[in-house]
Scaffold this active site. Structure first.
Site, short mmCIF file in Angstrom:
data_model
loop_
_atom_site.label_atom_id
_atom_site.label_comp_id
_atom_site.label_asym_id
_atom_site.label_seq_id
_atom_site.Cartn_x
_atom_site.Cartn_y
_atom_site.Cartn_z
CE LYS A 196 -3.72 -2.59 2.13
NZ LYS A 196 -4.24 -3.16 3.37
CD GLN A 223 -3.08 -4.81 6.65
OE1 GLN A 223 -3.01 -3.81 5.92
NE2 GLN A 223 -3.72 -5.91 6.29
CG ASP A 256 -10.16 -0.55 4.32
OD1 ASP A 256 -10.76 -0.74 3.24
OD2 ASP A 256 -9.52 -1.45 4.89
#
Ligand code: NAP
Length: 282
Positions: free
Chosen positions: A55, A99, A122
């Site tokens: 990423k 994450q 996200d």
């Protein structure tokens, strides 16, 4: 594989997205704003470290700043939340990605929910999830959004189709089900307690695999002509779908790698750029 099976090329979809994003990044920089994504990695899980690195690299290639926060595995929920709050308050940071998964002793839901909604690129907060379910999220979860983006890129119809989603996680199975429902598909959601899974999958015009088990979806389950989207990513670059066998019957299918994965990353960048654009409007 049938010669008529359309391979849904995630690289082509992500390249298309990135070309548009590069223009936006330049425009933002001309206005003095460099989009910035902060990634938080807790612990030293090698797969998670690889995802975060990918990423970060993708950000750099597009001129987006990436700020990496690496916390030790023994970090407490309170310490993680404190780190997230710092990023919430930092006006140079536009998107925050924690994450998943975090070490077991951490309350992951509380940590996700500490992310400010305007930086939840996200779609992991409870509010972001709910907004997506209602159909008006600024930033739906990236992998579900990538699946829809692939279908739209290839102009594959969703309305009126029976979509069977295998998996119900809050970052993937559930939000993609809501997105398909909001696009007027009839949706069946399957999970580990579903009986007669093969019979249900066989009814799907659209099959989304989000299970986390290599080659789990069998070719014989696939209705001839179905569209198969494999969100899975397992050790050895293997998806959740038995690709060769499913491709025999599907009309269109995403490969692994180079299917949903690259579009997920491009979607994360897109959301980060949009979050930066919104700061100019506010
Ligand atoms: P997860 O949280 O482990 O969820 C897996 C889901 O699969 C659960 O809902 C589980 O059911 C269901 N399941 C497990 N065994 C099953 C069975 N035998 N029959 C039917 N359903 C079963 O996984 P996730 O985070 O959603 O990830 C799913 C996959 O997507 C993984 O391969 C992951 O690596 C991949 N992924 C890819 C991307 C990308 O960018 N491409 C991003 C995120 C995840 P229960 O709810 O009943 O336990």
């Amino acid at each position: 594989m049938s010669t008529e099976t359309l391979i849904l090329d995630g690289k082509a979809v992500s390249d298309d997205l990135k070309v548009k994003l590069a223009v936006k990044v330049e425009q933002l920089k001309a206005k003095g704003v460099t989009p910035c994504l902060a990634t938080i990695l807790v612990g030293d899980d090698p797969a998670s470290a690889t995802y975060v690195r990918m990423k970060g690299n993708a950000c750099q290639r597009l001129g987006i700043e990436s700020r990496k926060i690496e916390l030790k595995a023994s970090t407490t929920t309170e310490e993680l939340i404190a780190a997230i709050r710092q990023l919430n308050e930092d006006s140079a940071v536009h998107g925050i990605l924690l994450q998943h998964p975090v070490p077991h002793h951490i309350d992951e839901r509380a940590a996700f929910d500490a992310i400010a909604i305007e930086k939840d690129v996200d779609g992991v907060t409870t509010l972001g999830f709910s907004q997506n379910a209602f159909g008006f999220a600024d930033y739906p979860s990236c992998t579900p959004a990538a699946i829809i983006a692939i279908m739209d890129y290839y102009k594959l119809p969703i309305e009126g189709k029976h979509a069977v989603v295998i998996g119900r996680s809050p970052i993937l199975g559930k939000p993609v089900s809501m997105m398909l429902l909001n696009r007027n598909a009839t949706v069946t959601i399957c999970h580990s307690k579903t009986n007669n899974l093969g019979d249900i999958v066989a009814q799907g015009d659209i099959v989304v695999a989000a299970v986390g088990k290599p080659k789990f979806i069998q070719g014989e389950w696939i209705k001839p002509g179905a569209v198969v989207l494999d969100a899975g990513y397992n050790k050895g670059n293997v998806g959740d779908v038995d690709y060769e066998a499913c491709a025999e019957r599907a009309s269109a299918i995403t490969p692994v790698p180079a299917g949903v994965g690259p579009v997920t990353i491009a979607t994360l960048l897109k959301h980060t750029v949009e979050a930066a654009e919104r700061t100019l409007k506010s």
